[in-house]
Scaffold this motif. Structure first.
Motif, short mmCIF file in Angstrom:
data_model
loop_
_atom_site.label_atom_id
_atom_site.label_comp_id
_atom_site.label_asym_id
_atom_site.label_seq_id
_atom_site.Cartn_x
_atom_site.Cartn_y
_atom_site.Cartn_z
N ILE A 1 38.64 41.35 42.45
CA ILE A 1 39.58 42.79 42.40
C ILE A 1 40.21 42.90 43.09
O ILE A 1 39.96 42.37 44.45
N GLY A 2 41.40 43.54 43.63
CA GLY A 2 42.07 43.26 44.42
C GLY A 2 43.78 43.71 43.91
O GLY A 2 43.98 43.76 42.86
N PRO A 3 44.59 43.76 45.01
CA PRO A 3 44.14 43.81 46.18
C PRO A 3 43.92 45.35 46.65
O PRO A 3 44.17 45.86 46.93
N VAL A 4 42.97 44.78 48.17
CA VAL A 4 42.09 45.95 48.18
C VAL A 4 43.17 46.89 49.73
O VAL A 4 43.25 47.63 49.27
N TYR A 5 44.01 46.18 50.62
CA TYR A 5 44.71 46.49 50.98
C TYR A 5 46.11 45.96 51.13
O TYR A 5 46.11 45.00 50.48
N ASP A 6 47.41 46.57 51.35
CA ASP A 6 48.44 46.19 51.08
C ASP A 6 48.70 44.43 51.89
O ASP A 6 47.96 44.43 52.89
N THR A 7 49.18 43.84 50.84
CA THR A 7 49.31 41.94 51.10
C THR A 7 51.02 41.49 51.79
O THR A 7 51.34 41.89 50.24
N THR A 8 50.29 40.21 52.61
CA THR A 8 52.13 39.98 51.72
C THR A 8 52.45 38.58 52.12
O THR A 8 52.91 37.74 51.90
N THR A 9 50.93 38.01 51.83
CA THR A 9 50.44 36.97 51.04
C THR A 9 51.18 36.40 49.80
O THR A 9 52.09 35.67 49.66
N LYS A 10 51.67 37.96 49.31
CA LYS A 10 52.28 37.43 47.44
C LYS A 10 52.93 38.80 47.13
O LYS A 10 52.51 39.77 47.80
N THR A 11 54.20 37.81 47.55
CA THR A 11 55.24 39.00 47.45
C THR A 11 55.64 39.94 46.15
O THR A 11 55.71 40.82 46.59
N ASP A 12 54.94 39.59 45.16
CA ASP A 12 54.83 40.71 44.22
C ASP A 12 53.58 41.82 44.33
O ASP A 12 52.86 41.87 43.15
N ALA A 13 52.38 41.24 45.08
CA ALA A 13 51.40 41.90 44.92
C ALA A 13 51.23 44.05 44.72
O ALA A 13 52.04 44.02 45.92
N PRO A 14 50.60 44.13 43.50
CA PRO A 14 51.00 45.85 44.25
C PRO A 14 50.22 46.69 45.40
O PRO A 14 49.58 45.70 46.28
N ASP A 15 50.00 47.93 45.83
CA ASP A 15 49.79 48.64 46.61
C ASP A 15 48.15 47.75 46.83
O ASP A 15 48.00 48.47 45.59
N GLY A 16 48.16 48.30 48.36
CA GLY A 16 46.33 48.14 48.08
C GLY A 16 45.76 48.77 47.15
O GLY A 16 46.28 50.50 47.45
N ILE A 17 43.98 48.77 46.35
CA ILE A 17 43.45 50.14 46.01
C ILE A 17 42.55 50.10 46.94
O ILE A 17 41.93 51.42 46.41
N GLY A 18 42.19 50.22 47.95
CA GLY A 18 41.49 51.30 49.05
C GLY A 18 39.72 50.73 48.52
O GLY A 18 39.83 50.15 47.87
N PRO A 19 39.26 51.34 49.60
CA PRO A 19 38.17 50.04 49.33
C PRO A 19 36.76 50.93 48.95
O PRO A 19 35.70 50.82 48.30
N ASP A 20 36.92 52.44 48.55
CA ASP A 20 36.66 52.89 47.26
C ASP A 20 37.12 52.96 45.97
O ASP A 20 35.92 53.16 45.94
N ARG A 21 38.20 52.61 45.94
CA ARG A 21 38.65 52.76 44.20
C ARG A 21 37.84 51.39 44.55
O ARG A 21 37.90 50.59 43.05
N LEU A 22 37.73 50.38 45.63
CA LEU A 22 36.85 48.94 44.31
C LEU A 22 35.70 48.86 44.48
O LEU A 22 35.32 48.65 43.58
N GLY A 23 34.82 49.81 45.09
CA GLY A 23 33.45 50.05 44.74
C GLY A 23 33.68 50.26 43.63
O GLY A 23 32.48 50.40 42.55
N ASP A 24 34.45 51.74 42.90
CA ASP A 24 34.18 51.53 41.97
C ASP A 24 34.91 50.66 40.65
O ASP A 24 33.90 50.75 39.63
N LEU A 25 35.15 49.94 41.15
CA LEU A 25 35.86 48.38 40.19
C LEU A 25 34.75 47.84 40.26
O LEU A 25 34.80 47.54 38.73
N VAL A 26 34.25 47.41 40.89
CA VAL A 26 33.49 46.49 41.34
C VAL A 26 32.07 46.86 40.36
O VAL A 26 31.22 46.25 39.40
N ALA A 27 31.57 48.10 40.11
CA ALA A 27 30.79 48.93 39.40
C ALA A 27 31.45 48.94 37.78
O ALA A 27 30.09 48.13 36.65
#
Length: 237
Positions: free
Chosen positions: A151-177
């Motif tokens: 699940i991600g990206p959690v934070y903004d990343t440059t590893t993948k040029t087409d990656a969307p903006d990071g979702i942040g830790p709180d939204r990540l926790g919601d998605l994991v649930a």
């Protein structure tokens, strides 16, 4: 945790990047060996820029590196099982499995469908899937083929040029649930941010640059594990 993950420490999951390793003055295999020695429990071999034959050779080098690090750990008294995961490359996985290698697969939403992957690689290897919303999680569960989700990206990343903006830790926790499957987080995760991901229900965190670009991959892995801890414990919220 999924019983199929028994014997594995999934807290730190390395995804290789050949270019980043090269920029740091090391081969992928050298990086992997040091990272596994530092505590990495899952290694995903990823390189979109080479053909299947070259990818097969790269994976063989990674297998040798992991085996070497695990043997050293066993000599020191620690029994470990480290997963080697191929990014998509189902045909390469089939070739390696036919040779007796212990390899597994991770696919994205636009890669080979997980049901087809399971048909091609058989019942034993683990299958990971990138997923980001309830429909994708439900499809993963319904397939009965998926063992864990990324699940991600959690934070903004440059590893993948087409990656969307990071979702942040709180939204990540919601998605994991919502996922209701073993989940790992990916995207922009650094040592400084790893503690923010404690208590989010994750079984682990995935990193690329934090190890591939590190001056010392072994120390980087140790530091990431120290910050993430057991992952499920309460941490920075």
């Amino acid at each position: 945790m999924n019983p199929r993950l028994a014997g594995i420490d999934p807290r730190l999951y390395l995804i290789t990047d050949s270019a980043q390793c090269g920029e740091a003055g090391r081969s992928v295999a050298e990086t992997v060996r040091e990272a596994v020695a530092g505590g990495v429990g899952i290694v995903q071999v990823r390189d979109k820029d080479i053909d299947d034959d070259a990818f097969y050779a790269l994976t063989r080098e990674v297998i040798t590196a992991v085996d070497s690090a695990v043997v050293d750990s066993a000599t020191a008294g620690t029994q470990r099982r480290v997963l080697i995961v191929l990014n998509d490359r189902v045909a390469v996985a089939q070739r390696l499995l036919a040779e007796g290698a212990d390899v597994h697969i991770h696919v994205g939403q636009s890669d080979t469908p997980v049901e087809q992957v399971r048909e091609r690689i058989g019942p034993e290897p683990l299958i990971g899937l990138s997923a980001a919303d309830d429909a994708e999680f439900a499809a993963a569960r319904d397939s009965s083929a998926v063992d864990l989700v990324g699940i991600g990206p959690v934070y903004d990343t440059t590893t993948k040029t087409d990656a969307p903006d990071g979702i942040g830790p709180d939204r990540l926790g919601d998605l994991v649930a919502e996922a209701r499957l073993p989940a790992v987080a990916i995207g922009g995760i650094t040592t400084a941010r790893a503690a923010e991901l404690r208590g989010r229900g994750l079984i682990g965190i995935c990193v690329v640059s934090a190890i591939c670009r590190a001056e010392d991959p072994r120390s980087a892995a140790q530091d990431l594990l120290a910050e993430f801890g057991d992952g499920r414990a309460e941490g920075a919220q």
